[in-house]
Design a protein around this motif. Sequence first.
Motif, PDB file in Angstrom:
ATOM      1  N   VAL A 116       0.858  -1.188   0.000  1.00  0.00           N
ATOM      2  CA  VAL A 116       0.000   0.000   0.000  1.00  0.00           C
ATOM      3  C   VAL A 116       0.890   1.232   0.000  1.00  0.00           C
ATOM      4  O   VAL A 116       1.741   1.387   0.880  1.00  0.00           O
ATOM      5  N   LEU A 117       0.713   2.092  -0.991  1.00  0.00           N
ATOM      6  CA  LEU A 117       1.438   3.361  -1.082  1.00  0.00           C
ATOM      7  C   LEU A 117       0.442   4.483  -0.847  1.00  0.00           C
ATOM      8  O   LEU A 117      -0.628   4.504  -1.458  1.00  0.00           O
ATOM      9  N   GLU A 118       0.797   5.431   0.022  1.00  0.00           N
ATOM     10  CA  GLU A 118      -0.137   6.507   0.344  1.00  0.00           C
ATOM     11  C   GLU A 118       0.629   7.787   0.636  1.00  0.00           C
ATOM     12  O   GLU A 118       1.699   7.760   1.255  1.00  0.00           O
ATOM     13  N   TRP A 119       0.061   8.919   0.170  1.00  0.00           N
ATOM     14  CA  TRP A 119       0.690  10.218   0.373  1.00  0.00           C
ATOM     15  C   TRP A 119      -0.217  11.120   1.201  1.00  0.00           C
ATOM     16  O   TRP A 119      -1.451  11.113   1.035  1.00  0.00           O
ATOM     17  N   SER A 120       0.388  11.875   2.098  1.00  0.00           N
ATOM     18  CA  SER A 120      -0.322  12.863   2.901  1.00  0.00           C
ATOM     19  C   SER A 120       0.536  14.123   2.949  1.00  0.00           C
ATOM     20  O   SER A 120       1.567  14.230   2.253  1.00  0.00           O
ATOM     21  N   ASP A 121       0.152  15.080   3.798  1.00  0.00           N
ATOM     22  CA  ASP A 121       0.938  16.312   3.921  1.00  0.00           C
ATOM     23  C   ASP A 121       2.332  16.039   4.480  1.00  0.00           C
ATOM     24  O   ASP A 121       3.255  16.847   4.294  1.00  0.00           O
ATOM     25  N   ASP A 122       2.493  14.898   5.155  1.00  0.00           N
ATOM     26  CA  ASP A 122       3.789  14.550   5.737  1.00  0.00           C
ATOM     27  C   ASP A 122       4.685  13.785   4.782  1.00  0.00           C
ATOM     28  O   ASP A 122       5.802  13.415   5.146  1.00  0.00           O
ATOM     29  N   GLY A 123       4.208  13.500   3.569  1.00  0.00           N
ATOM     30  CA  GLY A 123       5.008  12.762   2.606  1.00  0.00           C
ATOM     31  C   GLY A 123       4.395  11.409   2.292  1.00  0.00           C
ATOM     32  O   GLY A 123       3.266  11.099   2.683  1.00  0.00           O
ATOM     33  N   ALA A 126       5.237   3.711   2.279  1.00  0.00           N
ATOM     34  CA  ALA A 126       5.017   2.398   1.674  1.00  0.00           C
ATOM     35  C   ALA A 126       4.828   1.386   2.792  1.00  0.00           C
ATOM     36  O   ALA A 126       5.629   1.339   3.736  1.00  0.00           O
ATOM     37  N   GLN A 127       3.779   0.608   2.694  1.00  0.00           N
ATOM     38  CA  GLN A 127       3.480  -0.408   3.713  1.00  0.00           C
ATOM     39  C   GLN A 127       3.429  -1.769   3.028  1.00  0.00           C
ATOM     40  O   GLN A 127       2.664  -1.979   2.087  1.00  0.00           O
ATOM     41  N   PHE A 128       4.262  -2.688   3.510  1.00  0.00           N
ATOM     42  CA  PHE A 128       4.311  -4.041   2.975  1.00  0.00           C
ATOM     43  C   PHE A 128       3.632  -4.978   3.974  1.00  0.00           C
ATOM     44  O   PHE A 128       4.000  -5.006   5.152  1.00  0.00           O
ATOM     45  N   ARG A 129       2.679  -5.763   3.496  1.00  0.00           N
ATOM     46  CA  ARG A 129       1.917  -6.641   4.386  1.00  0.00           C
ATOM     47  C   ARG A 129       1.993  -8.084   3.907  1.00  0.00           C
ATOM     48  O   ARG A 129       1.912  -8.375   2.723  1.00  0.00           O
ATOM     49  N   ARG A 130       2.117  -8.968   4.859  1.00  0.00           N
ATOM     50  CA  ARG A 130       1.999 -10.409   4.607  1.00  0.00           C
ATOM     51  C   ARG A 130       1.300 -11.010   5.800  1.00  0.00           C
ATOM     52  O   ARG A 130       1.899 -11.141   6.875  1.00  0.00           O
ATOM     53  N   GLY A 131       0.024 -11.358   5.628  1.00  0.00           N
ATOM     54  CA  GLY A 131      -0.766 -11.810   6.766  1.00  0.00           C
ATOM     55  C   GLY A 131      -0.821 -10.704   7.807  1.00  0.00           C
ATOM     56  O   GLY A 131      -1.197  -9.567   7.523  1.00  0.00           O
ATOM     57  N   ARG A 135       5.511  -4.079   7.568  1.00  0.00           N
ATOM     58  CA  ARG A 135       6.699  -3.226   7.675  1.00  0.00           C
ATOM     59  C   ARG A 135       6.473  -1.997   6.802  1.00  0.00           C
ATOM     60  O   ARG A 135       5.796  -2.061   5.781  1.00  0.00           O
ATOM     61  N   GLU A 136       7.072  -0.882   7.215  1.00  0.00           N
ATOM     62  CA  GLU A 136       6.854   0.389   6.533  1.00  0.00           C
ATOM     63  C   GLU A 136       8.166   1.105   6.276  1.00  0.00           C
ATOM     64  O   GLU A 136       9.157   0.881   6.978  1.00  0.00           O
ATOM     65  N   HIS A 137       8.145   1.957   5.265  1.00  0.00           N
ATOM     66  CA  HIS A 137       9.237   2.927   5.106  1.00  0.00           C
ATOM     67  C   HIS A 137       8.714   4.100   4.286  1.00  0.00           C
ATOM     68  O   HIS A 137       7.684   4.010   3.605  1.00  0.00           O
ATOM     69  N   SER A 138       9.413   5.204   4.354  1.00  0.00           N
ATOM     70  CA  SER A 138       8.988   6.403   3.630  1.00  0.00           C
ATOM     71  C   SER A 138       9.415   6.299   2.171  1.00  0.00           C
ATOM     72  O   SER A 138      10.331   5.543   1.815  1.00  0.00           O
ATOM     73  N   VAL A 139       8.735   7.050   1.298  1.00  0.00           N
ATOM     74  CA  VAL A 139       9.119   7.127  -0.114  1.00  0.00           C
ATOM     75  C   VAL A 139       9.365   8.589  -0.447  1.00  0.00           C
ATOM     76  O   VAL A 139       8.638   9.474   0.008  1.00  0.00           O
ATOM     77  N   ASP A 140      10.404   8.829  -1.237  1.00  0.00           N
ATOM     78  CA  ASP A 140      10.800  10.210  -1.526  1.00  0.00           C
ATOM     79  C   ASP A 140      10.554  10.587  -2.980  1.00  0.00           C
ATOM     80  O   ASP A 140      11.166  11.503  -3.506  1.00  0.00           O
TER      81      ASP A 140
END
Length: 465
Positions: A116-123, A126-131, A135-140
């Motif tokens: 799941v990729l999502e953008w807000s005012d904070d940037g 990216a959220q990776f899910r398995r069951g 885990r998450e990290h920012s995208v630039d």
Amino acid sequence: MLLRLSAGVLALALLLAFAEWLANARPPEAQRADALSGVHWYALSMGAAPIGHLTTEAGRDLQGGWRFRSFMLFSVDGTAPVSISESLTFDPLPPYRLIRAEHWSDLAGSATEGVVLEWSDDGGRAQFRRGDAVREHSVDWAYSLGDYLALESWLAAEQPPSGARFRVRSLDFNAAKLVNKPFKVLERNAVGYRFASPAPLRATEIQLDSHYVPVAFSMSGLFSLTRTTEAEALKARPPLHLTDHRIALDRHLPNHGEIKRLVLIADDAERLDAIWPQARRGLGGWRLELEAKPVAATDATAFLGETLRFPIQHQQVARLAKRGVGSAETDEGRLAALVAFVHAYIDYQPDAPPTSVLETIKRRTGDCTEYADLLTTLARSLGWPARTVVGLAYSGRKEPALAFHAWNEVALDGFWRTVDPTWNQLRADASHIPLRGDAAALLRLMQGGGGLRFRVAEVDYARRD
């Protein structure tokens, strides 16, 4: 009178001219997005064999943004069905930035995986899910509707000749990053454009029509997609929906709707634990113990989202879900009302041709799969995690047997509740055996010499107060 009529005609002509100017003045990506709006169905084949289907949908959402969605369902060589869905939503105003993107894959017997990729005012995130694992990290980086439709806009603006090349910024969901994908025009023909995207292992060819909508697609000369009607595309259902095979039982199960515990024994069957992991081998053969009770909903959040199979945000679905729960006040009461509602809403039609949820709502006919898919869609629209389950259930025909069937699991209070809208069961009985392992192995056992047979070792019924 003539003067007023002339003035009216002139005003209308000016208005039409202004409207045409506005349409042409819009950015090319917006024009292309509107031109691509609609639903398209594709039959998926491997060689000459049909193995599944793809459906795509493009259009505006309720906020005016552009949304592009796709859903693919297929099964290769009789293996367990695989579903892959994607959704991209772009802002309604220039520069039409991507604000959310999702990619989900689901293989029967495995945990659902998604990005799941999502953008807000904070940037961007990216959220990776398995069951249950996340885990998450920012995208630039940023992505826009212009990037997504760059190829179509280039073809429309440049009318390139054969041999022309173009690079497109494309989403790589697995790495949550952008990649440059090359394309080469092979020819401009009577249908539209045919072009290729060369790659060492995944070379593709795509034929577009005059509106730049794909007509045909091939990958590595092995897999192909052909645009067709919904009815034709859905003919290639996963094997579990097509078979009429049954597993014989040694005796009838009276009042099977009240069974809370069932123990079955299979003699001389090989590797039954590959099909049902809970199966245990003993001196008397394979033992399969089944209970009708809720189980912990450890992966429920993966079953909340919308896909083309489960269009939970559609207005018809929202209205029907509200109607289905009626005036019930508790979740238990609302679920009971919803199961009874779906059971009464659809007229059972054995071996009904497969159809979409929206068509089921319109036609109000179907087999167990239509009942289950409608309940999954309505439950998700109410905020309950829900999924359609395919497996075996007791068939009380002349000869006792377990037959292929579809039902639901709905998560309430942290537990999966098994319900069956086809049979109007708020707690599906213990003869419902979900297939979470190797469905192809089950088909091979059933089709082999003599076939798989069960004998009933123990049956416990629910107490009636």
